[in-house]
Design an enzyme around this catalytic site. Structure first.
Site, PDB file in Angstrom:
ATOM      1  N   THR A   1     -28.321   7.638 -15.212  1.00 11.33           N
ATOM      2  CA  THR A   1     -29.386   8.506 -15.938  1.00 11.33           C
ATOM      3  C   THR A   1     -30.003   9.439 -14.698  1.00 11.33           C
ATOM      4  O   THR A   1     -30.980   8.748 -14.036  1.00 11.33           O
ATOM      5  CB  THR A   1     -30.381   7.985 -16.825  1.00 11.33           C
ATOM      6  OG1 THR A   1     -29.560   6.921 -17.754  1.00 11.33           O
ATOM      7  CG2 THR A   1     -31.178   8.939 -17.511  1.00 11.33           C
TER       8      THR A   1
ATOM      9  N   LYS B   1     -28.777  12.681 -23.258  1.00  5.73           N
ATOM     10  CA  LYS B   1     -29.403  11.676 -23.104  1.00  5.73           C
ATOM     11  C   LYS B   1     -31.009  11.762 -23.071  1.00  5.73           C
ATOM     12  O   LYS B   1     -31.609  11.246 -23.815  1.00  5.73           O
ATOM     13  CB  LYS B   1     -29.038  11.094 -21.604  1.00  5.73           C
ATOM     14  CG  LYS B   1     -29.619   9.796 -21.194  1.00  5.73           C
ATOM     15  CD  LYS B   1     -29.453   8.250 -21.634  1.00  5.73           C
ATOM     16  CE  LYS B   1     -30.516   7.447 -21.229  1.00  5.73           C
ATOM     17  NZ  LYS B   1     -30.137   6.221 -21.783  1.00  5.73           N
TER      18      LYS B   1
ATOM     19  N   LYS C   1     -39.442   7.128 -17.112  1.00  8.15           N
ATOM     20  CA  LYS C   1     -38.341   7.741 -16.117  1.00  8.15           C
ATOM     21  C   LYS C   1     -37.608   8.833 -17.053  1.00  8.15           C
ATOM     22  O   LYS C   1     -37.720   9.858 -16.471  1.00  8.15           O
ATOM     23  CB  LYS C   1     -37.447   6.721 -15.733  1.00  8.15           C
ATOM     24  CG  LYS C   1     -36.299   7.314 -14.877  1.00  8.15           C
ATOM     25  CD  LYS C   1     -34.997   6.430 -14.697  1.00  8.15           C
ATOM     26  CE  LYS C   1     -33.807   7.209 -14.221  1.00  8.15           C
ATOM     27  NZ  LYS C   1     -32.748   6.640 -13.848  1.00  8.15           N
TER      28      LYS C   1
HETATM   29  P1  NAD Z   1     -30.587  -1.440 -10.982  1.00  9.39           P
HETATM   30  O1  NAD Z   1     -31.762  -1.115 -10.360  1.00  9.39           O
HETATM   31  O2  NAD Z   1     -30.821  -2.875 -11.635  1.00  9.39           O
HETATM   32  O3  NAD Z   1     -29.182  -1.226 -10.352  1.00  9.39           O
HETATM   33  C1  NAD Z   1     -28.901  -0.266  -9.597  1.00  9.39           C
HETATM   34  C2  NAD Z   1     -28.223  -0.666  -8.275  1.00  9.39           C
HETATM   35  O4  NAD Z   1     -27.618   0.342  -7.499  1.00  9.39           O
HETATM   36  C3  NAD Z   1     -28.816  -1.760  -7.445  1.00  9.39           C
HETATM   37  O5  NAD Z   1     -28.322  -3.137  -7.509  1.00  9.39           O
HETATM   38  C4  NAD Z   1     -29.089  -1.100  -6.286  1.00  9.39           C
HETATM   39  O6  NAD Z   1     -28.698  -2.019  -5.071  1.00  9.39           O
HETATM   40  C5  NAD Z   1     -27.816  -0.300  -6.351  1.00  9.39           C
HETATM   41  N1  NAD Z   1     -27.803   0.732  -5.230  1.00  9.39           N
HETATM   42  C6  NAD Z   1     -28.704   1.863  -5.411  1.00  9.39           C
HETATM   43  N2  NAD Z   1     -28.136   2.726  -3.957  1.00  9.39           N
HETATM   44  C7  NAD Z   1     -27.051   2.401  -3.877  1.00  9.39           C
HETATM   45  C8  NAD Z   1     -26.091   2.769  -2.891  1.00  9.39           C
HETATM   46  N3  NAD Z   1     -26.301   3.878  -2.235  1.00  9.39           N
HETATM   47  N4  NAD Z   1     -24.762   2.167  -2.845  1.00  9.39           N
HETATM   48  C9  NAD Z   1     -24.646   1.177  -3.625  1.00  9.39           C
HETATM   49  N5  NAD Z   1     -25.505   0.483  -4.558  1.00  9.39           N
HETATM   50  C10 NAD Z   1     -26.722   1.103  -4.440  1.00  9.39           C
HETATM   51  O7  NAD Z   1     -30.864  -0.283 -12.371  1.00  9.39           O
HETATM   52  P2  NAD Z   1     -30.151  -0.461 -13.819  1.00  9.39           P
HETATM   53  O8  NAD Z   1     -31.177  -0.917 -14.821  1.00  9.39           O
HETATM   54  O9  NAD Z   1     -28.789  -1.360 -13.754  1.00  9.39           O
HETATM   55  O10 NAD Z   1     -30.006   1.022 -14.138  1.00  9.39           O
HETATM   56  C11 NAD Z   1     -28.990   1.753 -13.529  1.00  9.39           C
HETATM   57  C12 NAD Z   1     -29.241   3.130 -14.144  1.00  9.39           C
HETATM   58  O11 NAD Z   1     -28.710   3.070 -15.601  1.00  9.39           O
HETATM   59  C13 NAD Z   1     -30.231   4.085 -14.232  1.00  9.39           C
HETATM   60  O12 NAD Z   1     -30.098   5.278 -13.759  1.00  9.39           O
HETATM   61  C14 NAD Z   1     -30.896   3.707 -15.474  1.00  9.39           C
HETATM   62  O13 NAD Z   1     -32.050   4.765 -15.825  1.00  9.39           O
HETATM   63  C15 NAD Z   1     -29.750   3.658 -16.369  1.00  9.39           C
HETATM   64  N6  NAD Z   1     -30.085   2.950 -17.515  1.00  9.39           N
HETATM   65  C16 NAD Z   1     -30.526   1.493 -17.577  1.00  9.39           C
HETATM   66  C17 NAD Z   1     -30.604   0.973 -18.586  1.00  9.39           C
HETATM   67  C18 NAD Z   1     -31.386  -0.271 -18.837  1.00  9.39           C
HETATM   68  O14 NAD Z   1     -31.726  -0.800 -19.691  1.00  9.39           O
HETATM   69  N7  NAD Z   1     -31.497  -1.060 -17.724  1.00  9.39           N
HETATM   70  C19 NAD Z   1     -30.479   1.623 -20.094  1.00  9.39           C
HETATM   71  C20 NAD Z   1     -29.848   2.791 -20.036  1.00  9.39           C
HETATM   72  C21 NAD Z   1     -29.519   3.564 -18.655  1.00  9.39           C
END
Ligand code: NAD
Length: 298
Positions: free
Chosen positions: A94, A169, A244
């Site tokens: 997102t 979204k 966010k």
């Molecule tokens: P998270 O922080 O658990 O996971 C993100 C991952 O990306 C981490 O493991 C981090 O190490 C990795 N990362 C960051 N930069 C990187 C790079 N340059 N190279 C490789 N890996 C890298 O976040 P999440 O909860 O999995 O959410 C991910 C996305 O999904 C976000 O944009 C969030 O807004 C969206 N989202 C999350 C949810 C939820 O319930 N968690 C729901 C809908 C949408």
């Protein structure tokens, strides 16, 4: 048809999404900056890539699930030179609508094809493979991505051109954030007027106050047994993620010159809540902030 997919970003959402692709017979080349996240993906059947460029080098499709636009743009800069021309880049994070459009432009300029495809459904939906994807990009790209999106989710909607998935979204989540505050204020007002939670629920859930925030994610315990209010507001959908998404909606509204008064106020309230009591709570816990400010008791 089995595809070779680079999956980058194996956090709360990315890990189960990648695991579902593996389960459905796809070859997944995984990469994450955090070693433990990468180890976990390998345990669930993905191949370990040594770097992001290494992951994309022989992939047909690249899926990213990263925290924010800055990570996506940085990752694209790092990986676009390493990908084969015509590779389909699908960003499921997102991110800001303008960042999504910039990512599309840069990928297309480098000879790639792209889609923004953020999700709704949270970690539970990612694990169960029941996410909803909202996609922005070309019709051909969407048609190619669809079988993969339908492995990780239950529904995929093509919303329009580049950035349209992100727009859908944040507009949806602006409705959700505002409506949860409306429902919470109504319950707190009802409490002070001597109205039971169940009585207000029974009326509003079958009257014109009905909405998802009330009938599925009810912010007070009791009327909807599965709602996070019944488990001390464990998420669910974390308040920090709602803050966010409302911040992204505010920035898009500002850029577009649209006056979203309630959206902006909701962004302020969730940001404050997420920075204090609600950092690890479901967003429906905002009802407690509203009650505390009113000096009330549940
Ligand atoms: P998270 O922080 O658990 O996971 C993100 C991952 O990306 C981490 O493991 C981090 O190490 C990795 N990362 C960051 N930069 C990187 C790079 N340059 N190279 C490789 N890996 C890298 O976040 P999440 O909860 O999995 O959410 C991910 C996305 O999904 C976000 O944009 C969030 O807004 C969206 N989202 C999350 C949810 C939820 O319930 N968690 C729901 C809908 C949408």
């Amino acid at each position: 048809m089995s595809r070779t997919i680079a999956f980058i970003g194996l956090g709360h959402m990315g890990a189960p999404m990648a695991a579902n692709l593996v389960k459905n017979g796809h070859r997944v080349r995984a990469y994450d900056l955090v070693a433990a996240a990468l180890d976990h993906a390998v345990e669930t059947g993905a191949e370990r890539a040594g770097s992001a460029p290494d992951a994309v080098a022989d992939a047909e499709v690249v899926i990213t699930m990263l925290p924010a636009g800055t990570h996506v743009l940085g990752l694209y800069e790092e990986t676009l030179p390493a990908a084969r021309p015509g590779t389909l880049f699908i960003d499921c994070s997102t991110i800001d609508v303008l960042d999504a459009r910039t990512a599309h432009e840069r990928a297309v300029a480098a000879g790639m094809r792209t889609l923004d495809a953020p999700v709704s459904g949270g970690v539970v939906g990612a694990e169960a493979g029941t996410l909803t994807f909202m996609a922005g990009g070309g019709a051909e790209e969407f048609a190619e991505a669809r079988p993969l999106l339908e492995v990780m989710g239950r529904k995929a909607v093509h919303c329009g051109g580049a950035g349209a998935g992100q727009a859908a979204k944040i507009c949806n989540n602006m409705i959700l954030g505002i409506s949860m505050i409306a429902v919470s204020e109504a319950f707190v007002l009802g409490e002070s007027l001597g109205l039971s939670h169940q009585a207000l629920y029974d009326v509003a859930s079958t009257a014109s106050g009905q909405c998802w925030a009330l009938s599925v994610n009810c912010p007070v315990p009791g009327p909807v047994p599965a709602s996070p209010a019944n488990r001390d507001y464990r998420p669910g959908f974390a308040a920090s993620l709602m803050a966010k998404d409302l911040g992204l909606a505010a920035s898009a509204a500002h850029a577009a010159g649209v006056h979203t008064e309630l959206g902006l106020r909701a962004a302020e309230l969730y940001t404050e809540y997420a920075q204090h009591a609600g950092s690890a709570e479901d967003f429906s816990g905002i009802v407690r902030t509203i009650r505390d400010r009113s000096g009330g008791q549940a």
